[in-house]
Design a protein around this motif. Sequence first.
Motif, PDB file in Angstrom:
ATOM      1  N   PRO A  74       0.718  -1.060  -0.072  1.00 40.38           N
ATOM      2  CA  PRO A  74       0.081   0.189  -0.016  1.00 40.38           C
ATOM      3  C   PRO A  74       0.871   1.345  -0.101  1.00 40.38           C
ATOM      4  CG  PRO A  74      -0.146  -1.106   2.234  1.00 40.38           C
ATOM      5  CD  PRO A  74       0.524  -2.041   1.209  1.00 40.38           C
TER       6      PRO A  74
ATOM      7  N   HIS B 238      -8.458  -3.218   0.513  1.00 40.28           N
ATOM      8  CA  HIS B 238      -7.549  -3.137  -1.005  1.00 40.28           C
ATOM      9  C   HIS B 238      -8.635  -3.735  -1.692  1.00 40.28           C
ATOM     10  CE1 HIS B 238      -3.984  -3.956   2.015  1.00 40.28           C
ATOM     11  NE2 HIS B 238      -3.971  -2.441   1.764  1.00 40.28           N
TER      12      HIS B 238
ATOM     13  N   GLY C  45       1.370   2.409  -3.456  1.00 40.86           N
ATOM     14  CA  GLY C  45       0.188   2.900  -4.158  1.00 40.86           C
ATOM     15  C   GLY C  45       0.177   2.611  -5.627  1.00 40.86           C
TER      16      GLY C  45
END
Length: 278
Positions: A112, A145, A115
């Motif tokens: 994450p 997600h 990105g």
Amino acid sequence: MTIPAISLNDGTTIPAVGFGTCKLNGSPGVEAILRAIDSGYRLLDSAFAYENEGAVGEAVRQTTIHRAELRVTSKLPGRYYKYEDALATVEESLYRTRLDYIDLYLLHWPNPQQGLYLEAWSALVEARQRGWVKSIGVCNFLPAHLETLIGASGITPVVNQIELHPYFPQAEQLAWDKAHGIVTEAWSPIGRGNDLQHHPLLQGIAQRTGKSVVQVILRWQYQLGAVALPKASSAKRQEENLALFDFELSGEEMKAIAGLAKPDGRILGQDPASYEEL
């Protein structure tokens, strides 16, 4: 031995149990994978990062089992999540395996902080359109997600491969995946490196059923609806890990095994909310 087939949301299927190939490299790896195929495995789980796609492909070419009966999986590492890099890496997987297509290609982690998983997912969609892969999915994706991925692309992954074992049963993630038509696969299904095989509860259930502790754990995962991916090199262990479909755990036993959960039972503490795999 007949392994039940699990239907995926794109109309394809995978076997209800697969074979993990991490660290099965070179000629010994090819031999171990061939033994697994001979034992009855038809789902072979690999990854670009395992550096053994060539061994998996070689085993697929050497076996007498028809290619259409096998399901080969690989995974995209986070360092190649930019769109063009991702496409090139999927193509490189084809070159490494020397196969015409890969059945199932997955994003290995959401990563994450980068990105970039939406960009990488777009590349997998394109790879599928080009016929390089048959189905696409993810690993280690949390509901947040997955919501972002599905919302942005309109395409739901066919599988979500996650860490799942009695110390970390992932009930909420399993339920979320099922509610959204995603099949959950389990990596480290017997809890690599912990004491599960010596736990008194599991040993007691094994004694009652006449099975091994490993078979009890894998049966528990099957009854949860997860596709376990155990790894074993010897033919004896490979065959043992497939002998899951001639017995059943009671509801009480299923709950008791789930009750072994620890507050954070992750083996290496790899939380997808923050862990970065590059």
